[in-house]
Design an enzyme around this catalytic site. Structure first.
Site, short mmCIF file in Angstrom:
data_model
loop_
_atom_site.label_atom_id
_atom_site.label_comp_id
_atom_site.label_asym_id
_atom_site.label_seq_id
_atom_site.Cartn_x
_atom_site.Cartn_y
_atom_site.Cartn_z
CE LYS A 151 58.20 -24.57 48.93
NZ LYS A 151 57.16 -25.73 48.11
NE ARG A 152 51.37 -23.44 57.41
CZ ARG A 152 50.50 -23.86 58.53
NH1 ARG A 152 48.93 -23.36 57.46
NH2 ARG A 152 50.07 -24.03 59.82
CE LYS B 32 56.31 -27.37 53.12
NZ LYS B 32 55.60 -28.63 52.53
CE LYS C 244 48.67 -25.97 43.16
NZ LYS C 244 48.04 -25.66 44.83
CG HIS D 123 49.16 -36.41 51.96
ND1 HIS D 123 48.89 -36.14 51.24
CD2 HIS D 123 47.97 -37.14 52.42
CE1 HIS D 123 48.07 -36.59 50.32
NE2 HIS D 123 46.86 -37.40 50.90
CB THR E 147 50.59 -29.73 44.20
OG1 THR E 147 50.45 -28.92 45.86
CG2 THR E 147 50.45 -30.60 44.83
#
Ligand code: F58
Length: 822
Positions: A559-560, A565, A671, A368, A667
Site C-alpha cells: 500500500k502507499r 498505515k 483483494k 475518502h 481495498t
C-alpha cells in the site's frame, strides 16, 4: 434432406475464432504497425493484438451508445482526477471471453501470450486506493450494464515509477505513452474551451436583468481521448473519457502575440502543461496552482460535454438531472459545484434559484479520508487569480448558505465559522469539502466505520444540518481483475467446485463453505497457493536478487507508505523476531518472508525514511547466517497494478494495521482476503466489516479501537510508558537507535525513532504488544496447515459483500437512482 451447415465466414474485425484472430493480428501488424512478421518486435505484436481486441470492443461500444440515446437513459458520470486502470490487454480479452482464443491465435505466429502481456505499459493515472476504486467502479458499472461515463485527466506522465538505490526511493518519470497507446481513441471533434485568469464584468441582458460574465485572460482547449470499458461478457462497453489540454493556437498567436513568436510558443507550452503530470499526494500546497488548473480544466470539459449531450436529447437544461447522476470522487472535482452554476447562470441564463436546484439535484459527493489535514483547501489568492468568476459564485453560495445557518443556529458563531466555505482563521482558503457538501444532494463515506466517523467528527456540522444527505457505501473491488484474471488457478478450482456464477455474483462464493473441511479440496487449495507463491518468488528473485522460500509464510504489506498505515510497526515486529533468534538461535519459529511494496510521496521524508529502514533491516536480516534463512525481508520496488496482480494471490497473511480511525476503508484488504489470505488487522476502515463477514475466529484482530485511541490521546498519551514497560519493544527500538541497521550511524533513523519515542502520533508503541502477540498466534496456526487452509477457504468464501458490483448497486439504488440498460 438435411443440409450440412456451411461455415459462416467470420468478419476480420469482429470474428473471435483463433484463426480469424490470427489473421486479424497479421493484418494489423502490416497495416497499422507497418511490419512483416519477420521484422516485428514484441511491441509490434503487442500493438497488433491490442488493435485486434479493440476492434472487437468497438462494436459493443457503438451499440451501447446507441442504446443510451434511444432509451434516453440516465447516465452515471463519475468525475475523478484519478483512474488507476492497470494493464488493459488481459482484462479486455477476459471481458470479451476470448482469452484462450487469443492465446491460440498468437501461438499460431509462434508467440507466447504472456510475453505480450509483458509489453504493456500500464496507465498509472492514479496514486493509490482512490484511483483504483474508480477503475473497479467503471468495471462494475459496465458489467451491470449501467450506462456510465468516467471523466478524468489524460496525464502524459502518470504516477512516478519507483526505483530503490542504496535502500532509498528514487523517482523516475512514468513515460507510459512512449511506445504508443492502442486503447485510446482520440476525438478532436469533441473539444471544449476552458478559461483561466482574467476578470469578470456585469452587463444587462435583453430583459434588462443584470448578468455576469467572465473574460478569461487565457483559454485552453480540452480534447477527448476515449477508452473502452467493457462489461464482463455482456456486450456493454462504456466510456472512460480523459481530457488532454491543447493550446488554442489562434488565441495565442493571432490575438495576443503578433510578432512575439517566442511568447506565443511559451503560452502554448503553458497551456499544454495542464495535463502533463499527475500530482503525487502529500505535496505541499504552495506552487500547486497547476493542480487547481487541472481540476478546473477537467471539471469544465466534462460538464460542457454533459450539457452538449443533454441538449441533443432535450430542448432545455431544466431536467439536466434526469440525464446525469454526477458523482464527485473526493473533493478534486468539487469545483463542479461552482462551474455548473457558472454555466447555468452565465451561459444558459438561468436565475440563481433554478440553477442551484439543478446543480444540487445532479451532484453527489464521496469522501475518502479521515485525516483532517488531508481535506483540500485552496488559498483564496489562487482562486482570485485563476478563477475569479468561480470565486464570486462561491462567495454567493456561501452568503446564502450562511444566512440559512444563522437562521437555524442564531448566535452560534463557532459553528458558522466551521461551516463556512471560506476558512478565515489565518490566511484565507476555500474549503473544497464544504463546497462539495453544500452543493451535493448526497454525501457518502466508504466503509461503515468511516461513514459513522464523518457524521460524528469531520462533517458533524453538516450532519446536524442535513442528516438525510448522509450515506454509507462500503467500497468493493472487481472480482474479474482481482480474482479471475490475476489468480487463474484459484478461479479454475473454485469454478470446478461451484460453477462460475461467482464471477458476476460474488456472494456465490458462499457455496465454498461446505468444502472448507474437505481434505481433497484443502489440498488442491494449498497447491494453488503454493504455485502462486513460487511464481512470486521468481519475480522477487528477478527484481531484487533475493531468494525466498515459498514453503514459509508469506506475510505481505503493500500500500502507499504512510505513517498512519504503520509499515514501521511491521518493521518493529520483524526486528523483534530477529532479536529473539539472535538470542536463541534454536527457537522454533515458522519461517517467514516479509514482503513490502508501496510508493512514498516524493516530498514525504518520513515515508521515505521508512522505506530506507525496511531495506536496511532487510540487509541485516537476509544475510545473517544465524537465521539460516528463516526470516527474509523484501521490499518489492515499484508497486503498481501489474505487480499487485501477482502479489495478492501469493499472500498467506495480509497486513492491515493502520491506527484505528485513520484508514477510510482500504481495498487491498479485500483483494487479499478474496485470494485466500488471512488478515491481521485493527478495527479500522473496512476491516471491521471484513471481520464481521469472515467471522472473528478467522481474523487476527489486535490493537486499540477508535474509542480507546481517543481516550488514550485525551488522557495525554505518553509513548515512554509503553517503551519502558516492554523489554522486547525497548530492544527493537534500541537496535534502530544505536545504529545496528545503519552501520553505526545513529543519526540516520533519528527522526523516526524520536517521533516514536516522544510523540508517536499513530500509537505504534501502544499497539505493539498486542500486535506481536497476535503474530505469535499466526505463527502457531500456520503450522497447522489443515486449520489454516480451512480459515483461508472461509475467508475467500465469505467475501461476497466486497464485490464492487454490490457497491455500484447501492450507489444506483440509493444515490443515483439509475437503472441498468433494458
Ligand atoms: C483512499 N484514499 C483511502 N487518496 O485512504 C482508502 O482508505 C480508501 O480505501 C480508498 O481511498 C478508496 O476509498 C486515497 O487513495 C489518495 O490517493 C489521494 C489522491 C489525491 C491526493 C491526495 C490523496
Amino acid at each position: 434432406m438435411q443440409h450440412q451447415a456451411m461455415p459462416v465466414k467470420e468478419s476480420i474485425r469482429t470474428g473471435t475464432s483463433p484463426e480469424t484472430l490470427a489473421q486479424a493480428i497479421l493484418d494489423n501488424l502490416y497495416y497499422i504497425q507497418g511490419r512483416f512478421p519477420q521484422m516485428a518486435t514484441p511491441n509490434d505484436w503487442y500493438m497488433a493484438l491490442a488493435y485486434t481486441v479493440r476492434d472487437r470492443l468497438l462494436h459493443d461500444w457503438v451499440r451501447t451508445i446507441q442504446a443510451i440515446i434511444e432509451e434516453r437513459s440516465k447516465v452515471v458520470t463519475y468525475l475523478s482526477a484519478e483512474f488507476l486502470l492497470g494493464p488493459q490487454l488481459g482484462n479486455n480479452l477476459l471481458s470479451l471471453g476470448i482469452l484462450e482464443q487469443a492465446r491460440q491465435a498468437v501461438a499460431q505466429h509462434g508467440i507466447d501470450l504472456e510475453e505480450l502481456f509483458l509489453q504493456e505499459r500500464e496507465p498509472g493515472l492514479g496514486n493509490g486506493g482512490l484511483g483504483r476504486l474508480a477503475a473497479c467502479y467503471l468495471d462494475s458499472l459496465a458489467s451491470l450494464e449501467v450506462p456510465a461515463i468516467g471523466y478524468g485527466i489524460r496525464y502524459e506522465f502518470g504516477i512516478f515509477s519507483q526505483e530503490i538505490r542504496d535502500g532509498w526511493q528514487v523517482e523516475r518519470t512514468d513515460k507510459w505513452l512512449e511506445m504508443g497507446n492502442p486503447w485510446e481513441i482520440c476525438r478532436p471533434e469533441i473539444a471544449y474551451q476552458v478559461g483561466w485568469k482574467g476578470h469578470t464584468e456585469t452587463y444587462c441582458d435583453d430583459t434588462g436583468r443584470q448578468r455576469w460574465r467572465w473574460v478569461p485572460g487565457r483559454m485552453v482547449k480540452g480534447e477527448a481521448h476515449d477508452y473502452p470499458v467493457p462489461g464482463y461478457r455482456n456486450q456493454t462497453t462504456n466510456i472512460l473519457r480523459l481530457w488532454k489540454a491543447e493550446a488554442i493556437e489562434s488565441f495565442d498567436f493571432e490575438d495576443f502575440n503578433i510578432g512575439d513568436y517566442y511568447g506565443a510558443v511559451k503560452a502554448k507550452v503553458e497551456s499544454e502543461n495542464i495535463t502533463k503530470v499527475l500530482y503525487p499526494n502529500d505535496e505541499p500546497v504552495v506552487g500547486k496552482q497547476l493542480r487547481l488548473a487541472q481540476q478546473n480544466f477537467f471539471v469544465s470539459c466534462s460538464l460542457q460535454d454533459m450539457i452538449r449531450i443533454h441538449l441533443r436529447r432535450y430542448d432545455s437544461l431544466d431536467n439536466f438531472g434526469d440525464s446525469f447522476a454526477i458523482q464527485l470522487n473526493d473533493t478534486h472535482p468539487a469545483l463542479a459545484v461552482a462551474e455548473l452554476m457558472r454555466l447555468l447562470l452565465d451561459d444558459h441564463l438561468y436565475n440563481w434559484e433554478q440553477a442551484w436546484e439543478i446543480t444540487r439535484k445532479a451532484l453527489a459527493f464521496t469522501n475518502h479520508t479521515l485525516l483532517p489535514e488531508a481535506l483540500e483547501k485552496w488559498p483564496l489568492t489562487f482562486f482570485a487569480e485563476l478563477l475569479p468568476r468561480h470565486l464570486e459564485i462561491i462567495y454567493e453560495i456561501n452568503h446564502r448558505f450562511l444566512y440559512e445557518v444563522r437562521h437555524r443556529y442564531p448566535l452560534e458563531e463557532d459553528r458558522i465559522e466551521r461551516l463556512s466555505l471560506i476558512d478565515e482563521s489565518g490566511s484565507k482558503y476555500v474549503r473544497m469539502a464544504n463546497l462539495a457538501c453544500v452543493g451535493s444532494h448526497a454525501i457518502n463515506g466508504v466503509a461503515a466505520l468511516h461513514s459513522d466517523l464523518i457524521r460524528e467528527t469531520l462533517f458533524k456540522d453538516f450532519y446536524d444540518l442535513w442528516p438525510e444527505k448522509f450515506h454509507n457505501i462500503t467500497n468493493g473491488v472487481t472480482p474479474r481483475r482481482f480474482l479471475l484474471l490475476s489468480n487463474p488457478a484459484l478461479s479454475r478450482l473454485i469454478s470446478r467446485q461451484i460453477g462460475d456464477n461467482w464471477i458476476t455474483h460474488l456472494e456465490d462464493l458462499k457455496r465454498l463453505e461446505k468444502f472448507a473441511e474437505n481434505l481433497d479440496f484443502q489440498l488442491a487449495w494449498r497447491q494453488v497457493k503454493q504455485e502462486n507463491k513460487q511464481d512470486l518468488a521468481a519475480i522477487i528473485r528477478e527484481k531484487t536478487g533475493i531468494v525466498v522460500d515459498p514453503a514459509g509464510l508469506f506475510d505481505i504489506m503493500v500500500k502507499r507508505i504512510h505513517e498512519y498505515k504503520r509499515q514501521h510497526l511491521k518493521v518493529l515486529h520483524i526486528i523483534t523476531l530477529y532479536h529473539r533468534l539472535k538470542r536463541q538461535p534454536g527457537l522454533d519459529i515458522t519461517p517467514r518472508t516479509f514482503i513490502f511494496g508501496g510508493k512514498a510521496a516524493p516530498g514525504y521524508h518520513m515515508a521515505k525514511l521508512i522505506i530506507k529502514l525496511i531495506n536496511s533491516v532487510a540487509e541485516e536480516v537476509n544475510h545473517d547466517p544465524v537465521l539460516e534463512g528463516r526470516l527474509k525481508v523484501v521490499f518489492c520496488p515499484d508497486f503498481n497494478v501489474k505487480k499487485a496482480q501477482a502479489i495478492y494471490p501469493a499472500a498467506d497473511l495480509s497486513e492491515q494495521i493502520s491506527m484505528a480511525g485513520k484508514e477510510a476503508s482500504g481495498t487491498g484488504n479485500m483483494k487479499f482476503a478474496l485470494n485466500g489470505a488471512l488478515t491481521i488487522g485493527t478495527l479500522d476502515g473496512a476491516n471491521v466489516e471484513i471481520r464481521e463477514e469472515v467471522g472473528p475466529e478467522n481474523f487476527f484482530l489486535f490493537g486499540h479501537r477508535v474509542e480507546e485511541v481517543n481516550r488514550l490521546k485525551a488522557e495525554g498519551y505518553n509513548p515512554q510508558h509503553f517503551f519502558q514497560e516492554d523489554e522486547e519493544l525497548r530492544a527493537a527500538l534500541d537496535l534502530i537507535r544505536t545504529g545496528f541497521f545503519s552501520h553505526g550511524d545513529r543519526d540516520l533513523f533519528k527522526p523516526l525513532v524520536d517521533e516514536l519515542l516522544y510523540r508517536d502520533t499513530y500509537l505504534l508503541l501502544a499497539d505493539y504488544r498486542s500486535y506481536v502477540d497476535r503474530q505469535e498466534e499466526v505463527d502457531h496456526i500456520f503450522r497447522d496447515q489443515p486449520r489454516w487452509t480451512r480459515m483461508s477457504i472461509l475467508n475467500a468464501a465469505r467475501m461476497g459483500k466486497f464485490s464492487s458490483d454490490r457497491s455500484i448497486r447501492e450507489y444506483c439504488d440509493t444515490i443515483w437512482r439509475v437503472k441498468a440498460l433494458a
